[in-house]
Design a protein around this motif. Structure first.
Motif, PDB file in Angstrom:
ATOM      1  N   GLY A  97       0.728  -1.105  -0.114  1.00  0.00           N
ATOM      2  CA  GLY A  97      -0.044  -0.111   0.039  1.00  0.00           C
ATOM      3  C   GLY A  97       0.831   1.343  -0.055  1.00  0.00           C
ATOM      4  O   GLY A  97       0.302   2.419  -0.036  1.00  0.00           O
TER       5      GLY A  97
ATOM      6  N   SER B  45      -6.989  -1.058  -6.859  1.00  0.00           N
ATOM      7  CA  SER B  45      -8.020  -0.543  -7.391  1.00  0.00           C
ATOM      8  C   SER B  45      -7.836   0.907  -7.997  1.00  0.00           C
ATOM      9  O   SER B  45      -6.483   1.592  -7.839  1.00  0.00           O
ATOM     10  CB  SER B  45      -9.126  -0.488  -6.357  1.00  0.00           C
ATOM     11  OG  SER B  45      -8.819   0.685  -5.308  1.00  0.00           O
ATOM     12  N   GLU B  46      -8.640   1.448  -8.391  1.00  0.00           N
ATOM     13  CA  GLU B  46      -8.437   2.844  -9.242  1.00  0.00           C
ATOM     14  C   GLU B  46      -8.301   4.082  -8.110  1.00  0.00           C
ATOM     15  O   GLU B  46      -7.435   4.830  -8.224  1.00  0.00           O
ATOM     16  CB  GLU B  46      -9.815   3.241 -10.034  1.00  0.00           C
ATOM     17  CG  GLU B  46     -10.064   2.305 -11.111  1.00  0.00           C
ATOM     18  CD  GLU B  46     -11.309   3.096 -12.054  1.00  0.00           C
ATOM     19  OE1 GLU B  46     -11.954   3.825 -11.439  1.00  0.00           O
ATOM     20  OE2 GLU B  46     -11.704   2.407 -12.854  1.00  0.00           O
ATOM     21  N   GLN B  47      -8.877   3.717  -6.932  1.00  0.00           N
ATOM     22  CA  GLN B  47      -8.511   4.611  -5.593  1.00  0.00           C
ATOM     23  C   GLN B  47      -7.672   4.285  -5.045  1.00  0.00           C
ATOM     24  O   GLN B  47      -7.334   4.784  -3.646  1.00  0.00           O
ATOM     25  CB  GLN B  47      -9.965   4.826  -4.892  1.00  0.00           C
ATOM     26  CG  GLN B  47     -11.217   5.250  -5.543  1.00  0.00           C
ATOM     27  CD  GLN B  47     -12.247   5.537  -4.964  1.00  0.00           C
ATOM     28  OE1 GLN B  47     -12.398   5.399  -3.682  1.00  0.00           O
ATOM     29  NE2 GLN B  47     -13.408   5.183  -5.733  1.00  0.00           N
TER      30      GLN B  47
ATOM     31  N   VAL C  55      -6.877   1.159  -3.313  1.00  0.00           N
ATOM     32  CA  VAL C  55      -6.971   0.195  -2.244  1.00  0.00           C
ATOM     33  C   VAL C  55      -6.155  -1.167  -2.936  1.00  0.00           C
ATOM     34  O   VAL C  55      -6.548  -1.625  -4.165  1.00  0.00           O
ATOM     35  CB  VAL C  55      -8.392  -0.014  -2.005  1.00  0.00           C
ATOM     36  CG1 VAL C  55      -8.555  -1.164  -0.991  1.00  0.00           C
ATOM     37  CG2 VAL C  55      -8.981   1.200  -1.673  1.00  0.00           C
ATOM     38  N   VAL C  56      -5.443  -1.843  -2.188  1.00  0.00           N
ATOM     39  CA  VAL C  56      -4.851  -2.962  -2.418  1.00  0.00           C
ATOM     40  C   VAL C  56      -5.735  -4.113  -2.016  1.00  0.00           C
ATOM     41  O   VAL C  56      -5.775  -4.327  -0.683  1.00  0.00           O
ATOM     42  CB  VAL C  56      -3.483  -3.079  -2.097  1.00  0.00           C
ATOM     43  CG1 VAL C  56      -2.654  -4.158  -2.509  1.00  0.00           C
ATOM     44  CG2 VAL C  56      -2.745  -1.690  -2.500  1.00  0.00           C
ATOM     45  N   LEU C  57      -5.860  -5.347  -2.846  1.00  0.00           N
ATOM     46  CA  LEU C  57      -6.492  -6.348  -2.553  1.00  0.00           C
ATOM     47  C   LEU C  57      -5.486  -7.479  -2.414  1.00  0.00           C
ATOM     48  O   LEU C  57      -4.703  -7.586  -3.420  1.00  0.00           O
ATOM     49  CB  LEU C  57      -7.787  -6.857  -3.393  1.00  0.00           C
ATOM     50  CG  LEU C  57      -8.354  -8.252  -3.243  1.00  0.00           C
ATOM     51  CD1 LEU C  57      -9.026  -8.151  -1.884  1.00  0.00           C
ATOM     52  CD2 LEU C  57      -9.116  -8.580  -4.362  1.00  0.00           C
TER      53      LEU C  57
END
Lengths: 182, 32
Positions: free
Chosen positions: B3, B16-18, B20-22
């Motif tokens: 992150g 993600s686009e914003q 956030v890491v999955l």
């Protein structure tokens, strides 16, 4: 978006009909529901009318959690001092299965190794061992080990965060083991 | 660290686009 209620027989029939429709993209929201609405087969109830609100003036709480961003936001919102959804409202308990677990535990209080959680929600069975948890939501049975730091972390059940790991704005799936060095 | 480095995160995980890491088990297993 919404909550849909069908009889099983009706739903199966509609899904089979949509499956046979060559012009359909087979999307529930784009095809199935509009088809039913256009034929007067759907009845709507305004969510606003029956929604439980934190205060009478508050907006009706609804979150679509169909993307990682929205899922993360909905969870992190709960750790705010005054979240949009008050899950501590005793008048509206959440009836769900909860595993019987020991309380969350926070251990070590040395200057350089302190187990703390701030602006966070930490579920039963978690152990914060000499780690710093900020603005994070931990599901049950998570373990965050010494010198690790989390910020904006959503940890699903049984996640273990290794020593000195640093997690920022993450969603970690159930049972993952995050090693110190990745 | 997860992150903190957008490019590194995107190579290893889903970002993600914003931002956030999955992280899931398959992604961690692929790291060896």
């Amino acid at each position: 978006m919404g909550v849909y209620v069908f009889t099983a027989e009706f739903l199966y029939a509609e899904l089979e009909r949509d499956h046979r429709d060559g012009t359909s993209s087979h999307d529930f929201g784009k095809d199935v529901i509009p088809y039913l609405v256009s034929r007067g087969l759907a009845v709507a109830h305004s969510f606003e009318v029956s929604c439980v609100k934190t205060t009478p003036e508050a907006e009706a709480y609804w979150r679509d959690v169909g993307t990682i961003d929205s899922y993360w936001s909905a969870n992190i919102d709960l750790v705010m001092p005054v979240p949009s959804l008050d899950i501590y409202d005793r008048d509206w308990p959440i009836w769900t299965y909860q595993q019987q677990l020991p309380p969350a535990k926070f251990v070590f209080d040395d200057p350089d190794r302190r187990g703390v959680a701030v602006d966070s929600m930490v579920s039963g069975g978690c152990i914060i061992s000499g780690a710093t948890v900020r603005r994070s939501l931990l599901f049950s049975n998570c373990r965050v080990n010494s010198h690790a730091r989390t910020s904006g972390a959503v940890l699903l059940p049984d996640v273990e965060v290794g020593r000195r790991a640093r997690l920022t704005n993450v969603v970690v799936d159930r049972g993952c083991r995050i090693r110190r060095i990745l | 660290m997860i992150g903190e480095d957008p490019e590194f995160d995107a190579k290893r995980f889903y970002r993600s686009e914003q931002g956030v890491v999955l992280v899931n088990a398959d992604m961690l297993a692929a790291l060896g």
